[in-house]
Design a protein around this motif. Structure first.
Motif, PDB file in Angstrom:
ATOM      1  N   SER A   1       1.749  22.490  -5.869  1.00 27.99           N
ATOM      2  CA  SER A   1       0.821  21.710  -5.588  1.00 27.99           C
ATOM      3  C   SER A   1       0.704  20.928  -7.342  1.00 27.99           C
ATOM      4  N   ARG A   2       1.764  21.362  -7.957  1.00 29.47           N
ATOM      5  CA  ARG A   2       1.824  20.750  -9.509  1.00 29.47           C
ATOM      6  C   ARG A   2       2.221  19.243  -9.569  1.00 29.47           C
ATOM      7  N   TYR A   3       2.935  18.843  -8.733  1.00 29.97           N
ATOM      8  CA  TYR A   3       3.279  17.603  -8.684  1.00 29.97           C
ATOM      9  C   TYR A   3       3.009  16.547  -7.307  1.00 29.97           C
ATOM     10  N   LEU A   4       2.801  15.363  -7.606  1.00 27.32           N
ATOM     11  CA  LEU A   4       2.737  14.610  -6.241  1.00 27.32           C
ATOM     12  C   LEU A   4       3.805  13.345  -6.412  1.00 27.32           C
ATOM     13  N   ALA A   5       4.541  13.103  -5.224  1.00 30.59           N
ATOM     14  CA  ALA A   5       5.243  11.973  -5.219  1.00 30.59           C
ATOM     15  C   ALA A   5       4.695  11.058  -4.211  1.00 30.59           C
ATOM     16  N   THR A   6       4.678   9.640  -4.767  1.00 36.91           N
ATOM     17  CA  THR A   6       4.308   8.691  -3.882  1.00 36.91           C
ATOM     18  C   THR A   6       5.111   7.265  -3.723  1.00 36.91           C
ATOM     19  N   LYS A   7       5.074   6.741  -2.815  1.00 33.38           N
ATOM     20  CA  LYS A   7       6.009   5.474  -2.623  1.00 33.38           C
ATOM     21  C   LYS A   7       4.808   4.390  -1.959  1.00 33.38           C
ATOM     22  N   ASN A   8       5.085   3.132  -2.823  1.00 30.38           N
ATOM     23  CA  ASN A   8       4.167   1.930  -2.739  1.00 30.38           C
ATOM     24  C   ASN A   8       4.790   1.260  -1.825  1.00 30.38           C
ATOM     25  N   ASP A   9       4.460   0.558  -0.606  1.00 32.57           N
ATOM     26  CA  ASP A   9       5.425  -0.072   0.163  1.00 32.57           C
ATOM     27  C   ASP A   9       5.810  -1.271  -0.413  1.00 32.57           C
ATOM     28  N   ASN A  10       4.974  -2.258  -1.231  1.00 28.44           N
ATOM     29  CA  ASN A  10       5.710  -3.439  -1.847  1.00 28.44           C
ATOM     30  C   ASN A  10       6.211  -3.243  -3.046  1.00 28.44           C
ATOM     31  N   MET A  11       6.708  -1.906  -3.183  1.00 32.97           N
ATOM     32  CA  MET A  11       7.622  -1.868  -4.475  1.00 32.97           C
ATOM     33  C   MET A  11       8.633  -0.573  -3.797  1.00 32.97           C
ATOM     34  N   ALA A  12       9.401  -0.949  -2.569  1.00 33.79           N
ATOM     35  CA  ALA A  12      10.169   0.011  -1.955  1.00 33.79           C
ATOM     36  C   ALA A  12      11.162   0.616  -2.468  1.00 33.79           C
TER      37      ALA A  12
ATOM     38  N   GLY B   1       0.800  -1.240   0.052  1.00 33.40           N
ATOM     39  CA  GLY B   1      -0.069   0.130  -0.056  1.00 33.40           C
ATOM     40  C   GLY B   1       0.818   1.278  -0.031  1.00 33.40           C
ATOM     41  N   VAL B   2       0.205   2.429  -0.249  1.00 32.71           N
ATOM     42  CA  VAL B   2       0.661   3.732  -0.545  1.00 32.71           C
ATOM     43  C   VAL B   2       0.952   4.297   0.751  1.00 32.71           C
ATOM     44  N   SER B   3       2.146   4.360   1.452  1.00 35.01           N
ATOM     45  CA  SER B   3       2.398   5.108   2.575  1.00 35.01           C
ATOM     46  C   SER B   3       3.121   6.306   2.659  1.00 35.01           C
ATOM     47  N   THR B   4       3.427   6.765   1.506  1.00 33.68           N
ATOM     48  CA  THR B   4       4.040   8.287   1.437  1.00 33.68           C
ATOM     49  C   THR B   4       3.381   8.987   0.284  1.00 33.68           C
ATOM     50  N   VAL B   5       2.729  10.136   0.543  1.00 32.84           N
ATOM     51  CA  VAL B   5       2.151  11.047  -0.334  1.00 32.84           C
ATOM     52  C   VAL B   5       2.523  12.239  -0.176  1.00 32.84           C
ATOM     53  N   ALA B   6       3.143  12.974  -0.923  1.00 30.62           N
ATOM     54  CA  ALA B   6       3.736  14.156  -0.887  1.00 30.62           C
ATOM     55  C   ALA B   6       3.631  15.198  -2.130  1.00 30.62           C
ATOM     56  N   PHE B   7       2.820  16.348  -1.774  1.00 28.14           N
ATOM     57  CA  PHE B   7       2.836  17.359  -2.920  1.00 28.14           C
ATOM     58  C   PHE B   7       3.860  18.558  -3.086  1.00 28.14           C
ATOM     59  N   SER B   8       4.320  18.778  -3.977  1.00 26.18           N
ATOM     60  CA  SER B   8       5.409  19.929  -4.363  1.00 26.18           C
ATOM     61  C   SER B   8       4.687  21.134  -3.644  1.00 26.18           C
ATOM     62  N   SER B   9       5.636  21.962  -3.360  1.00 27.52           N
ATOM     63  CA  SER B   9       5.247  23.367  -2.812  1.00 27.52           C
ATOM     64  C   SER B   9       4.099  24.022  -3.642  1.00 27.52           C
TER      65      SER B   9
END
Length: 449
Positions: free
Chosen positions: A341-352, A331-339
């Motif tokens: 709001s143009r970009y969104l960075a994510t990390k899915n834990d089973n693709m570490a 599942g997605v544990s990390t969700v972060a917007f750029s300052s």
């Protein structure tokens, strides 16, 4: 790009002051304050025990040091080094300590979450707030510092109390439609409070400042639900990362889902750029292998790495989680917007090893970074769309819309970057190792190229 010399630190306790002028670091029971520009030591304070937590006041005039094992908090003044404050919670214990937005009150959460104690530095007055809930994020202040939302648990039900931070009087108190409230967060504009349930039930609730339920969102039932929740800086979007490996984006007008981002094992999107980190080990001659040259942490065996752009389709490494263990790595544990709001960075834990970057204007996948090691930390530049990533090795990785770069941290002893923090100006990065730190200064001439 330039790097400073290496300094000692303990427990990753290192923070730049909100005004960006000072760098505070903890070394065991000592607090060291440096000038950010020169890195010269300005103040050195000695605490009564090893420091567990450290934080700046909002006006950068005071520093709080908490020693949870002893139930103690010490406060130090930058302007008056001889002045100090000691707060002893005694036998009731201490599990959390933080500043209020005005920088003149300290909120201590006692052992077993029996109460929150509000201490005033100005009047020495003490206030008590009962029934705080033990959860991931049970306290949040609005961005303007006017209001505090507190999650409470009483009579086997969840409640939220909204306090006015000026005098700590109760503004609103309401029951939430949650089974087991896991966290709450104000929108950046302070108009809406997002509340979400534990992972056992997929439910996100949106409340107005006066306690009215604006909307309820649930994507599915009978499966592990919400794992992460983040507002965009513009307050237009609420991103919800879930255990089903998807991020759902809600809009701020109807609070309905406008899109969802999936994290498939095979990327076939031809418009997304896939950057794959490729490691190249330097050739070592027999002359280099003399005992004289081989020392622990030497740079002799440091690997060089670079990014290669892979043509799609690309197969990403996936780890199958153990279903019998608690907190499965899925599942997605990390969700972060750029300052912006143009970009969104994510990390899915089973693709570490993989970082995903999404374009919020096009609502599509922009880039994928496939690392050789698991991603430890990622953080956006506070001023421009630039993402810094570290994976616990001797390198720093940067992504921007212009491309991706891998940078070797040139320090002796094999400095391994475990975590990182941007300076509020975006001109430098603090890189944290296990017991050391160094600063990375960005090159102004090249940052826009």
């Amino acid at each position: 790009m330039n790097f400073s010399e290496v300094f000692k630190q303990s427990n990753q306790l290192c923070k730049v002051s909100p005004d960006g002028k000072y760098l505070a670091t903890c070394v065991q029971y000592r607090l060291v304050v440096r000038d950010v520009g020169t890195l010269q030591i300005l103040q050195l304070y000695t605490c009564l025990d090893q420091i567990s937590h450290m934080d700046w006041s909002s006006d950068s005039l005071f520093i709080l040091c908490a020693m949870y094992k002893r139930g103690l908090v010490q406060v130090w003044s930058l302007e008056q080094p001889d002045w100090h404050c000691k707060i002893d919670e005694g036998s009731i214990g201490l599990v959390s300590s933080r500043w209020s937005p005005d920088g003149r009150h300290i909120l201590n959460t006692t052992e077993f979450h029996l109460r929150v104690t509000v201490w005033s530095l100005c009047t020495k007055a003490v206030s008590y707030i009962k029934y705080p809930k033990a959860c991931q994020k049970g306290i949040d202040f609005s961005r303007d510092g006017c209001y505090m939302a507190l999650a409470e648990r009483r009579d086997c039900k969840d409640f939220v109390s909204v306090f006015v931070c000026d005098d700590w009087h109760l503004l609103r108190h309401f029951e939430t439609e949650t089974q087991d409230l896991a966290g709450l967060e104000w929108s950046p504009n302070g108009c809406v409070l997002a509340v979400w349930d534990s992972c056992l039930e997929y439910k996100v609730l949106l409340y107005s400042l006066d306690g009215r339920l604006l909307s309820t969102y649930s994507a599915y039932e009978w499966s592990l639900g919400v794992k992460s929740v983040t507002w965009s800086p513009s307050s237009q979007f609420l991103a919800i990362g879930s255990y089903d490996e998807k991020v759902r984006i809600l809009n701020h007008i109807t609070w309905k889902k406008i899109t969802q981002f999936e994290h498939p094992a095979t990327i076939s999107n031809t418009k997304a750029v896939v950057y794959k980190e490729v490691v190249k080990r330097p050739a070592v001659g027999s002359d280099d292998l003399s005992l004289h040259n081989i020392t622990i942490g030497t740079t002799l065996f440091n690997t060089q790495s670079k990014y290669e752009i892979c043509p799609t389709p690309v197969q990403l490494p996936v780890v199958k989680p153990d279903p019998d263990r608690a907190n499965p790595k899925i599942g997605v544990s990390t969700v972060a917007f750029s300052s912006d709001s143009r970009y969104l960075a994510t990390k899915n834990d089973n693709m570490a090893n993989v970082v995903w970057v999404w374009d919020m204007q096009k609502m599509s996948l922009e880039a994928v970074l496939e690392q050789t090691s698991a991603v430890r930390c990622l953080q956006w530049d506070p001023r421009r769309p630039r993402l810094a990533v570290c994976t616990g090795n001797t390198k720093l990785y940067l992504w921007s819309p212009a491309g991706c770069v891998s940078v070797q941290v040139p320090t002796e002893g094999g400095f391994q970057v475990q975590s990182l923090n941007w300076h509020c100006s975006g001109d430098s990065l603090i890189l944290l190792g296990k017991e050391q730190l160094c600063l990375c200064y960005m090159d102004h001439d090249q940052e826009d190229k």
